[in-house]
Design a protein around this motif. Structure first.
Motif, short mmCIF file in Angstrom:
data_model
loop_
_atom_site.label_atom_id
_atom_site.label_comp_id
_atom_site.label_asym_id
_atom_site.label_seq_id
_atom_site.Cartn_x
_atom_site.Cartn_y
_atom_site.Cartn_z
N GLU A 241 0.83 -1.21 0.00
CA GLU A 241 0.00 0.00 0.00
C GLU A 241 0.86 1.25 0.00
O GLU A 241 0.59 2.23 -0.71
CB GLU A 241 -0.91 0.00 1.23
CG GLU A 241 -1.77 1.24 1.37
CD GLU A 241 -2.55 1.29 2.67
OE1 GLU A 241 -3.23 2.30 2.92
OE2 GLU A 241 -2.46 0.31 3.46
N VAL A 242 1.92 1.22 0.79
CA VAL A 242 2.82 2.37 0.88
C VAL A 242 3.51 2.61 -0.46
O VAL A 242 3.59 3.75 -0.94
CB VAL A 242 3.86 2.16 2.00
CG1 VAL A 242 4.87 3.31 2.02
CG2 VAL A 242 3.16 2.04 3.34
N VAL A 259 0.92 8.77 4.06
CA VAL A 259 0.18 7.50 4.03
C VAL A 259 -0.08 7.05 5.47
O VAL A 259 0.86 6.79 6.21
CB VAL A 259 0.98 6.40 3.30
CG1 VAL A 259 0.10 5.16 3.10
CG2 VAL A 259 1.51 6.88 1.96
N PRO A 260 -1.36 6.98 5.89
CA PRO A 260 -2.55 7.40 5.16
C PRO A 260 -2.64 8.93 5.08
O PRO A 260 -1.96 9.65 5.82
CB PRO A 260 -3.70 6.82 6.00
CG PRO A 260 -3.16 6.81 7.39
CD PRO A 260 -1.70 6.49 7.26
N SER A 261 -3.51 9.43 4.22
CA SER A 261 -3.63 10.88 4.02
C SER A 261 -4.15 11.59 5.26
O SER A 261 -3.97 12.81 5.41
CB SER A 261 -4.54 11.17 2.83
OG SER A 261 -5.82 10.58 3.02
N SER A 262 -4.79 10.85 6.18
CA SER A 262 -5.32 11.47 7.41
C SER A 262 -4.21 12.05 8.28
O SER A 262 -4.47 12.90 9.14
CB SER A 262 -6.13 10.44 8.21
OG SER A 262 -5.33 9.30 8.52
N ILE A 263 -2.97 11.60 8.08
CA ILE A 263 -1.85 12.15 8.84
C ILE A 263 -1.72 13.65 8.59
O ILE A 263 -1.36 14.41 9.49
CB ILE A 263 -0.54 11.43 8.46
CG1 ILE A 263 -0.59 9.97 8.92
CG2 ILE A 263 0.67 12.13 9.07
CD1 ILE A 263 0.60 9.15 8.50
N LYS A 264 -2.06 14.07 7.38
CA LYS A 264 -1.97 15.49 7.05
C LYS A 264 -2.89 16.31 7.95
O LYS A 264 -2.55 17.42 8.39
CB LYS A 264 -2.37 15.70 5.59
CG LYS A 264 -2.13 17.12 5.07
CD LYS A 264 -2.67 17.30 3.68
CE LYS A 264 -1.99 16.41 2.67
NZ LYS A 264 -2.43 16.70 1.28
N LEU A 265 -4.06 15.76 8.26
CA LEU A 265 -5.00 16.44 9.15
C LEU A 265 -4.43 16.55 10.56
O LEU A 265 -4.55 17.59 11.23
CB LEU A 265 -6.33 15.68 9.18
CG LEU A 265 -7.49 16.32 9.94
CD1 LEU A 265 -7.85 17.67 9.35
CD2 LEU A 265 -8.71 15.40 9.92
N LEU A 266 -3.78 15.49 11.02
CA LEU A 266 -3.15 15.50 12.34
C LEU A 266 -2.06 16.56 12.40
O LEU A 266 -1.91 17.25 13.42
CB LEU A 266 -2.56 14.12 12.65
CG LEU A 266 -1.91 13.94 14.02
CD1 LEU A 266 -2.92 14.18 15.13
CD2 LEU A 266 -1.29 12.55 14.15
#
Length: 298
Positions: A241-242, A259-266
């Protein structure tokens, strides 16, 4: 007052660029062709490096594979050849500057000028500050950061001369947010992210817009380097996946690949939320893995 006026005058540009970014989210990005390119991947004898080599092999590139493990790198090269690519394995210890420069010279003489460089080699020690040996701290920075400088200094000049190329930095989510008992690793990955960002701006300042940069920042990956990782951010990532996200990011010339893109929100939360709330949030994320604790409370 002067700065306030400047900001007001720039507001129309801000609005236009925000709209442009929003529109681009819904437009499929065109992938560039890398056929015929010479791709060098460090740490290609296993894990992310090996799988990345396989993906580039499918795209008709010529591969230069570096790793400290001779059997691992030869196995990767054999599979790449079966996939139809030329593959040239080199045994290189990326913690040694002289080995990097020596191998780089051989690559140029025997294979040609590298046009895509994937700085993937990395090490990690899961322990607190006191249990991490001095030599391990040095090794972490030698491989995770300093090697990027030496490989880039070796291969970037030809890319700049042709105004064509791509430097890929494999970092980590730990290059943006900290995790206990990964002190040396987090510090080195913060440096790797900084290397990518500073190099990107430096190339722009020199007018070398044809030389692209990308930085991969994944969460925990199931490669065996960190034992029994878990977090409420989601399941441990599978290497496939990575690499899929990494290849898409390289081929679409994406600068930062989370990866995952939710890290950007964090990452955004860390910049705007109160410190006490962030402490609660990190507790809820419940990041765990096996680690050696050397500190003893007397």
């Amino acid at each position: 007052m002067h700065y306030v006026l400047d900001f007001i005058l720039m507001l129309p540009l801000l609005i236009v660029f925000c709209i442009e970014s929003l529109v681009k989210l819904f437009i499929p990005k065109k992938k560039k062709s890398v056929a015929g390119e010479i791709v060098l991947i460090t740490g290609a004898g296993h894990g992310i490096g090996r799988l990345t080599a396989y993906e580039f092999a499918k795209l008709k590139t010529k591969l230069v594979l570096w790793d400290i493990n001779k059997s691992g790198i030869e196995e990767t090269a054999l599979k790449c050849r079966k996939l139809g690519a030329q593959a040239h394995p080199f045994v290189v210890d990326c913690s040694k500057r002289d080995q990097i420069y020596s191998a780089a010279k051989k690559v140029k003489e025997e294979v040609g000028n590298v046009s895509i460089l994937v700085n993937n080699a990395g090490v990690v020690y899961t322990s607190d500050l006191f249990a991490t040996q001095d030599a391990q701290i040095e090794k972490t920075f030698e491989v995770n950061v300093l090697a990027h400088f030496w490989t880039t200094k070796a291969f970037l000049p030809d890319m700049m001369k042709n105004n064509h190329g791509h430097i890929v930095t494999v970092a980590s989510a730990a290059g943006h947010t900290v995790v206990p008992f990964l002190l040396a690793y987090c510090s080195s990955k913060f440096a790797a992210v900084g290397f990518h960002r500073a190099l990107t701006d430096e190339l722009a300042a020199l007018g070398k817009h044809g030389v692209k940069t990308s930085c991969l920042c994944p969460n925990f990956i199931n490669t065996g380097f960190i034992k029994n990782p878990s977090t409420n951010l989601g399941p441990t990532l599978e290497p496939e996946e990575v690499v899929e996200n990494l290849m898409y990011g390289i081929l679409t010339e994406k600068k930062m690949i989370f990866v995952p893109s939710s890290i950007k929100l964090l990452m955004a939360f860390e910049k705007i939320l109160p410190e006490r709330f962030l402490a609660v949030l990190k507790h809820r994320l419940n990041i765990k893995f096996d680690a050696v604790i050397g500190y003893k409370d007397k």
